[in-house]
Write a protein that holds these residues in place. Structure first.
Motif: not given
Length: 227
Positions: A173, A190-192, A208-209, A211
């Motif tokens: 994160s 963002m989560e990667r 994911s975009r 947040q």
């Protein structure tokens, strides 16, 4: 004079001395117990003062410096990577640990943006991602932003990990503070999902975009060019 009386008097005094001895011994024991508890609590407090909160990633090493990729800051470390960069601009060679995973997540994400240019985001997607590679390239190609790039450039980063960074898969994160999020009193998070493949980190796509969040509990500071 009665020996019985005297014996009686002596008998009455002896329990009194024994009681005083018992009370004194109990007092000594109580003092020792209290001192032991205070010592143990003090040691516990000391450990708590220096230990990170549960689940928090370790603080970044002091050797991190910052480079720019199309105006966006990316962290680099002589200890944790990237250790090499090819002619297309792809950054590779990250360590198999928490900080290596965090640095890889930021470097790869930044190079998958349209602002990095087709040569960089196409090579990055093909060499450093797993999943819908062609869809990720198409998304970068179609990406359009009306926001001023300076407003979305991170001044500071923080990160948190879920999973074992010495294993095969970890979720990183990333929280970034930008001029835009600062005005909103928050962060872009963002989560990667990172996977260890053939001696380096790769990123699972699609992405994911980011947040908007106002709290980043459990995140470790990574610093930034504006820190």
């Amino acid at each position: 004079m009665s020996f019985i009386m005297n014996e009686g008097a002596d008998t009455r005094r002896r329990p009194s001395r024994r009681r005083r001895g018992v009370l004194l011994s109990l007092a000594v024991v109580v003092v020792l117990v209290i001192a032991s508890i205070a010592f143990l609590l003090g040691r516990s407090d000391d450990r708590g003062a220096h230990a990170p909160p549960p689940g928090q990633a370790p603080t970044a090493d002091s050797d991190i410096s910052w480079q720019r990729v199309s105006g966006q800051p990316v962290p680099v470390s002589a200890l944790h990577g990237p250790s090499r960069q090819d002619s297309s601009g792809v950054a590779m060679g990250f360590t198999h640990d928490a900080l290596g995973a965090a640095l890889a997540a930021i470097n790869i994400s930044t190079r998958l943006s349209s602002s990095a240019g087709p040569a960089v985001y196409e090579a990055t997607a093909r060499m450093q991602t797993l999943g819908d590679v062609e869809g990720t390239i198409a998304a970068a190609r179609a990406e359009v932003s009306s926001e001023n790039a300076a407003n979305t450039a991170a001044a500071r980063f923080a990160y948190r990990l879920s999973g074992d960074p010495t294993g095969d898969v970890v979720v990183v994160s990333i929280a970034a503070e930008t001029p835009q999020t600062s005005a909103m009193r928050g962060y872009a998070q963002m989560e990667r999902t990172m996977q260890w493949v053939d001696g380096d980190w790769r990123m699972q796509v699609p992405l994911s975009r980011p947040q908007f969040v106002t709290v980043i509990d459990g995140f470790a500071p990574l610093g930034g060019p504006g820190a």
